[in-house]
Write a protein that holds these residues in place. Structure first.
Motif, PDB file in Angstrom:
ATOM      1  N   ASP A   1       0.855  -1.111  -0.198  1.00 13.88           N
ATOM      2  CA  ASP A   1       0.250   0.058   0.048  1.00 13.88           C
ATOM      3  C   ASP A   1       0.830   1.250   0.037  1.00 13.88           C
ATOM      4  O   ASP A   1       1.784   1.346   0.881  1.00 13.88           O
ATOM      5  CB  ASP A   1      -0.778   0.246   1.244  1.00 13.88           C
ATOM      6  N   ILE A   2       0.580   2.015  -0.805  1.00 12.83           N
ATOM      7  CA  ILE A   2       1.321   3.348  -1.054  1.00 12.83           C
ATOM      8  C   ILE A   2       0.748   4.640  -0.977  1.00 12.83           C
ATOM      9  O   ILE A   2      -0.140   4.552  -1.881  1.00 12.83           O
ATOM     10  CB  ILE A   2       2.214   3.366  -2.508  1.00 12.83           C
ATOM     11  N   CYS A   3       0.581   5.497  -0.364  1.00 12.71           N
ATOM     12  CA  CYS A   3      -0.076   6.708  -0.051  1.00 12.71           C
ATOM     13  C   CYS A   3       0.453   7.869  -0.517  1.00 12.71           C
ATOM     14  O   CYS A   3       1.720   8.128   0.071  1.00 12.71           O
ATOM     15  CB  CYS A   3      -0.789   6.803   1.382  1.00 12.71           C
TER      16      CYS A   3
ATOM     17  N   LEU B   1       5.977   8.924   0.515  1.00 15.90           N
ATOM     18  CA  LEU B   1       5.653   7.569   0.493  1.00 15.90           C
ATOM     19  C   LEU B   1       5.695   6.863   1.774  1.00 15.90           C
ATOM     20  O   LEU B   1       6.438   6.867   2.667  1.00 15.90           O
ATOM     21  CB  LEU B   1       6.449   6.782  -0.578  1.00 15.90           C
ATOM     22  N   ILE B   2       4.412   6.287   1.973  1.00 17.03           N
ATOM     23  CA  ILE B   2       4.145   5.343   3.346  1.00 17.03           C
ATOM     24  C   ILE B   2       3.761   3.981   2.731  1.00 17.03           C
ATOM     25  O   ILE B   2       2.688   3.942   2.064  1.00 17.03           O
ATOM     26  CB  ILE B   2       3.064   6.012   4.126  1.00 17.03           C
ATOM     27  N   TYR B   3       4.360   2.993   2.856  1.00 16.19           N
ATOM     28  CA  TYR B   3       4.132   1.742   2.391  1.00 16.19           C
ATOM     29  C   TYR B   3       4.218   0.591   3.726  1.00 16.19           C
ATOM     30  O   TYR B   3       4.959   0.876   4.537  1.00 16.19           O
ATOM     31  CB  TYR B   3       4.892   1.415   1.045  1.00 16.19           C
ATOM     32  N   LYS B   4       3.505  -0.384   3.444  1.00 11.00           N
ATOM     33  CA  LYS B   4       3.496  -1.492   4.322  1.00 11.00           C
ATOM     34  C   LYS B   4       3.126  -2.927   3.623  1.00 11.00           C
ATOM     35  O   LYS B   4       2.478  -2.840   2.663  1.00 11.00           O
ATOM     36  CB  LYS B   4       2.605  -1.255   5.511  1.00 11.00           C
TER      37      LYS B   4
ATOM     38  N   GLN C   1      -0.288  -1.694  -4.631  1.00 10.06           N
ATOM     39  CA  GLN C   1      -1.303  -1.002  -4.679  1.00 10.06           C
ATOM     40  C   GLN C   1      -0.864   0.510  -4.501  1.00 10.06           C
ATOM     41  O   GLN C   1      -0.246   0.478  -3.641  1.00 10.06           O
ATOM     42  CB  GLN C   1      -2.485  -1.083  -3.618  1.00 10.06           C
ATOM     43  N   LEU C   2      -1.194   1.377  -5.249  1.00 13.23           N
ATOM     44  CA  LEU C   2      -0.985   2.733  -5.438  1.00 13.23           C
ATOM     45  C   LEU C   2      -2.250   3.513  -4.989  1.00 13.23           C
ATOM     46  O   LEU C   2      -3.101   3.289  -5.841  1.00 13.23           O
ATOM     47  CB  LEU C   2      -0.399   3.184  -6.734  1.00 13.23           C
ATOM     48  N   ILE C   3      -2.366   4.218  -3.908  1.00 13.81           N
ATOM     49  CA  ILE C   3      -3.393   4.805  -3.406  1.00 13.81           C
ATOM     50  C   ILE C   3      -3.247   6.222  -3.611  1.00 13.81           C
ATOM     51  O   ILE C   3      -2.472   6.747  -2.888  1.00 13.81           O
ATOM     52  CB  ILE C   3      -3.733   4.470  -1.907  1.00 13.81           C
TER      53      ILE C   3
END
Length: 289
Positions: free
Chosen positions: A160-162, A168-171, A185-187
């Motif tokens: 998940d990328i916000c 960028l915040i991903y997990k 997923q790119l949000i």
């Protein structure tokens, strides 16, 4: 998601665009004659954001993009540009739009794509000389992380990328179905884009899925080198990507439209048939075991 196809060679831009709901997501798909200096373009408009995928290479298409954004960006929403891959026929209008400054936008690229645009020695991968286009070095606003660095293996992982203030915040969120394809997923605001890593035609090739629409770039045309030449083209990566996309389509039920880099919109059955032919062709060449 409502889909609106706009054929650039048949009709006026807004003949098919009535009844667009301001509160829902609309996917504008710009198609036309197959052209080595231009690609199909997808514009996804939501109440919060607009995402342009593959702005193409022709000046006329850049003007259509500007018209669509000007007409439908009611709330002056943020605009983002994504590329399925770096080749000039898909990306040159990124620089036209940037220079003309009629649209304020941010670019999002994966690390491989960003490296190609940033380093002069990599520029042949863009097909600049072949198409007689020249572009300056370019650094995107947002660079997506390398999946392999995040996941360890680089396979079967969703990220998940916000996007927020260019950070960028991903997990790691879940394990994808058992298919050999890297996915995240790119949000972007209220638009969720599944990104599938499919190198081969070019080292940075990516497919994007938004709800029931899959944007595949040039992988459906990439069973041989074609005009992509030898720079950045990989048989090893291509065979993996072709199989991975085939398996992905077999397992995904809710894909109604596949938008390739060139040519008409097709359905999943047609896409599977094309990929089966590509696999057969690769087997004949003894590329696949």
């Amino acid at each position: 998601m409502k889909m609106v196809e706009i054929n650039l060679h048949k009709e006026h831009l807004f003949l098919q665009t009535e009844d667009i709901d301001e509160e829902s997501i609309t996917c504008f798909i710009l198609t036309g004659r197959v052209n080595i200096i231009n690609s199909n373009c997808v514009i996804i408009k939501s109440p919060e954001q607009i995402v342009i995928i593959d702005p193409g290479g022709l000046q006329s298409q850049a003007e259509y993009i500007e018209e669509i954004i000007g007409h439908y960006n009611y709330n002056n929403s943020p605009v983002y540009v994504l590329l399925t891959h770096c080749h000039i026929d898909h990306s040159y209008n990124l620089f036209r739009l940037f220079q003309q400054k009629k649209i304020k936008f941010k670019t999002i690229m994966n690390q491989v794509c960003a490296d190609i645009f940033a380093v002069v020695i990599n520029r042949n991968v863009l097909l600049e000389d072949f198409l007689d286009f020249k572009i300056p070095s370019y650094i995107p606003d947002i660079i997506l992380p390398d999946i392999s660095e995040i996941s360890g293996s680089g396979l079967n992982v969703e990220i998940d990328i916000c996007c927020s203030n260019n950070q960028l915040i991903y997990k790691k969120t879940s394990v994808l179905k058992e298919i050999e394809i890297s996915s995240y997923q790119l949000i972007v605001g209220d638009i969720v884009i599944e990104c599938l890593s499919t190198p081969g035609h070019s080292p940075d090739s990516t497919c994007f899925r938004v709800e029931n629409v899959l944007i595949t770039g040039d992988i459906l045309f990439a069973a041989n080198m074609g005009i992509a030449g030898t720079i950045g083209w990989s048989l090893k990566d291509l065979k993996h990507s072709v199989w991975a996309l085939f398996n992905y389509l077999l397992q995904e039920e809710f894909i109604d439209a596949i938008v390739s880099g060139h040519g008409p919109i097709i359905n999943k059955t047609q896409a599977l048939s094309i990929i089966e032919k590509k696999i057969s062709y690769l087997k004949i060449l003894k590329i696949l075991n």
